[in-house]
Write an enzyme that holds these catalytic residues in place. Structure first.
Site, PDB file in Angstrom:
ATOM      1  N   HIS A 155      24.840  -1.385  72.945  1.00 33.62           N
ATOM      2  CA  HIS A 155      24.041  -2.253  71.973  1.00 33.62           C
ATOM      3  C   HIS A 155      22.699  -2.863  72.768  1.00 33.62           C
ATOM      4  O   HIS A 155      22.476  -3.856  72.691  1.00 33.62           O
ATOM      5  CB  HIS A 155      25.076  -3.357  71.761  1.00 33.62           C
ATOM      6  CG  HIS A 155      26.270  -2.979  71.047  1.00 33.62           C
ATOM      7  ND1 HIS A 155      26.514  -2.788  69.979  1.00 33.62           N
ATOM      8  CD2 HIS A 155      27.267  -2.690  71.825  1.00 33.62           C
ATOM      9  CE1 HIS A 155      27.779  -2.291  69.876  1.00 33.62           C
ATOM     10  NE2 HIS A 155      28.247  -2.159  71.029  1.00 33.62           N
ATOM     11  N   SER A 276      -6.123  -0.815  76.466  1.00 36.30           N
ATOM     12  CA  SER A 276      -6.572  -1.282  75.274  1.00 36.30           C
ATOM     13  C   SER A 276      -8.170  -1.656  75.433  1.00 36.30           C
ATOM     14  O   SER A 276      -8.480  -1.905  76.414  1.00 36.30           O
ATOM     15  CB  SER A 276      -5.814  -2.459  75.364  1.00 36.30           C
ATOM     16  OG  SER A 276      -6.572  -3.812  74.374  1.00 36.30           O
ATOM     17  N   LYS A 282      -3.812  -4.132  79.813  1.00 37.45           N
ATOM     18  CA  LYS A 282      -2.840  -3.048  79.285  1.00 37.45           C
ATOM     19  C   LYS A 282      -2.826  -1.772  80.002  1.00 37.45           C
ATOM     20  O   LYS A 282      -3.769  -1.032  80.228  1.00 37.45           O
ATOM     21  CB  LYS A 282      -2.962  -3.271  77.712  1.00 37.45           C
ATOM     22  CG  LYS A 282      -2.708  -4.332  77.132  1.00 37.45           C
ATOM     23  CD  LYS A 282      -1.199  -4.686  76.759  1.00 37.45           C
ATOM     24  CE  LYS A 282      -0.740  -3.929  75.896  1.00 37.45           C
ATOM     25  NZ  LYS A 282      -0.142  -3.958  74.594  1.00 37.45           N
ATOM     26  N   GLU A 289       4.886   7.149  72.671  1.00 40.39           N
ATOM     27  CA  GLU A 289       4.865   6.488  71.267  1.00 40.39           C
ATOM     28  C   GLU A 289       4.707   7.685  70.263  1.00 40.39           C
ATOM     29  O   GLU A 289       5.049   8.013  69.270  1.00 40.39           O
ATOM     30  CB  GLU A 289       3.914   5.529  71.219  1.00 40.39           C
ATOM     31  CG  GLU A 289       4.395   4.151  71.917  1.00 40.39           C
ATOM     32  CD  GLU A 289       3.454   3.113  71.887  1.00 40.39           C
ATOM     33  OE1 GLU A 289       2.898   2.550  71.162  1.00 40.39           O
ATOM     34  OE2 GLU A 289       2.746   3.027  72.989  1.00 40.39           O
TER      35      GLU A 289
END
Ligand code: ARG
Length: 463
Positions: A155, A276, A282, A289
């Site tokens: 979980h 970024s 970043k 992804e």
């Protein structure tokens, strides 16, 4: 001029021509189309269906065409209807009447079914090699971090201590099953439909088996209608590839989590992360992804194929031309993803101290604390209750099971003595989990060795 121009008086509308044409995507099967034609022509010659002289001319012509395409001397005509038409037209232009005999006892329907099988067979082999390399990287890393304690989750809540090596080998096992699915799928793919003709076989005395063997295939299809209209092999491949993408996507998801500041279990190499345009701090895991995102394409390809096939009456229907772009996209996407994942994993920096620090929080040794009481003779249910009360006590006092004084332990259960601190130390919790397939360092090393041996054997078999 179309192959089938005889029956027609009028010209094909140019829009129809473009709509109908498959050359823009089936030209990638040119090598297989030529190999299939060479095997077919050789068999026709051996069976006396065409003369040996014509057979020689055809084989030499086709060999020359392939050489010229590979060297760039000949380019594939984008106006051709499909790759089969292009090759036959070019052959006839080169060797004259002999070229016109190539299509004896054959149809584009059995031809395309063969080409696709041969093409996907070789793509599947490339994929297998890539997946083996990916597994190899996982096994290497697993060995290097066989003793790196990290929290295991259910979980997405810290649950019990495991090792990073163990976590990586979970993915190695998934890819091993993927490889077994691919090899299984290849067995049914590697069957020749040649001789099925358009749908009803042929009246010529073909040697179907011999032709199949010449193409390195394991056998022939046994029903001509099925031979030309079966695309199960494409469905099976797309389905096996969808499962590969599920695995890659789950792995990508974990990589994304692991390189967040919330986890910081790993850091990706600069070569496999991006920045970024506005936020200077970043470092984004775009590659992972994209792998996660591209899984949708492959599932979509499978859905395209299933939907395209489901209502087709026997035998060939032009709908089936739509099989190629979908299955090619699935293969291309998976190859691209695996090929990019390999160096990303090879170069990632693992941060075992952060993993260990995370494992020290979250009471992930509570089960071991209960097991300690079980060792003292308490039934597990009672031990479980006592450990739960201890966790609540620790939370109250802002302590952990490691820092809670023995007197406090004893207020909950008189069976506790100083031995509890050893029993709940993270290293002990992990190193005692020596059940087969467990996370203990020696189990990780054992499974890593078994996977290495398996990979070595795969490599030898394929060589
Ligand atoms: N381009 C076609 C395909 O990919 C080849 C088979 C054509 N057969 C036919 N009867 N029109 O399916």
């Amino acid at each position: 001029m179309k192959l089938w121009a005889g029956r027609f008086k009028g010209q094909l509308d140019s829009r129809t021509n473009d709509f109908n044409s498959s050359i823009s995507f089936d030209s990638r099967m040119v090598k297989e189309d030529i190999a299939g034609s060479i095997a077919h022509a050789s068999m026709l010659g051996a069976q006396g269906i065409i003369s040996m002289e014509d057979k020689e001319k055809i084989v030499a012509g086709l060999t020359g065409i392939l050489e010229d395409i590979l060297s760039g001397r000949l380019s594939i005509d984008p106006q051709a209807e499909d790759v089969h038409t292009f090759v036959e037209g070019e052959l006839t232009a080169r060797v004259g009447d002999a070229g016109k005999r190539l299509h004896t006892a054959r149809s584009r329907n059995d031809q395309v079914a063969l080409d696709l099988r041969l093409y996907l067979r070789s793509e599947t082999e490339e994929l297998e090699a890539l997946l083996c390399r990916l597994m190899g990287v996982l096994v290497e890393k697993a060995k290097a971090y066989s003793a790196a304690v990290m929290p295991g989750y259910t979980h997405l809540q810290r649950a019990q201590p495991i090792t990073f090596g163990h976590h990586l080998l979970a993915y190695a096992q998934m890819f091993k099953r993927d490889l077994s699915r691919l090899s299984d799928c290849k067995r049914r793919m590697n069957v020749s439909p040649l001789g099925s003709g358009a749908l009803a076989g042929t009246t010529y005395p073909l040697d179907r088996e011999g032709c199949a063997r010449a193409l390195g295939m394991d056998g022939i299809s046994h029903n001509s209608l099925d031979g030309v209209s079966d695309r199960d092999f494409a469905l099976e491949l797309a389905s096996a590839l969808s499962i590969v993408m599920v695995h890659l996507s789950r792995f990508a998801e974990e990589i994304i989590l692991w390189c967040s500041w919330e986890f910081k279990f790993i850091e990706l190499d600069d070569a496999f992360a991006t920045g970024s345009s506005i936020m200077p701090q970043k470092k984004n895991p775009d590659i992972a992804e994209l792998v996660r995102g591209k899984s949708g394409r492959v599932f979509g390809d499978l859905m395209t194929l299933l939907t395209m096939m489901k209502g087709l009456p026997l035998a060939y229907n032009k709908d089936m031309q739509e099989d190629k772009e979908a299955v090619f996209d699935a293969v291309d996407t998976v190859k691209l993803c695996v090929d990019t994942m390999i160096p990303m994993l090879e170069t990632m920096k693992v941060l075992p101290d952060n993993m260990r620090a995370a494992a020290a929080k979250g009471f992930i040794n509570a089960t071991d604390c209960a097991d300690y009481l079980v060792g003292k003779g308490l039934p597990f249910r009672d031990a479980y209750k006592a450990a739960g009360e201890l966790v609540a006590l620790c939370i109250d006092k802002g302590l952990t099971l490691e820092t809670l004084p023995l007197e406090e332990y004893q207020t909950i259960c008189g069976l506790f003595d100083t031995g509890v601190y050893d029993a709940i130390s993270l290293s002990a919790c992990v190193s005692r989990r020596t059940v087969d397939g467990g996370p203990a360092p020696q189990c990780v090393m054992k499974e890593a060795a078994a996977l290495e041996a398996w990979l070595k054997q795969e490599k030898e078999e394929k060589a």
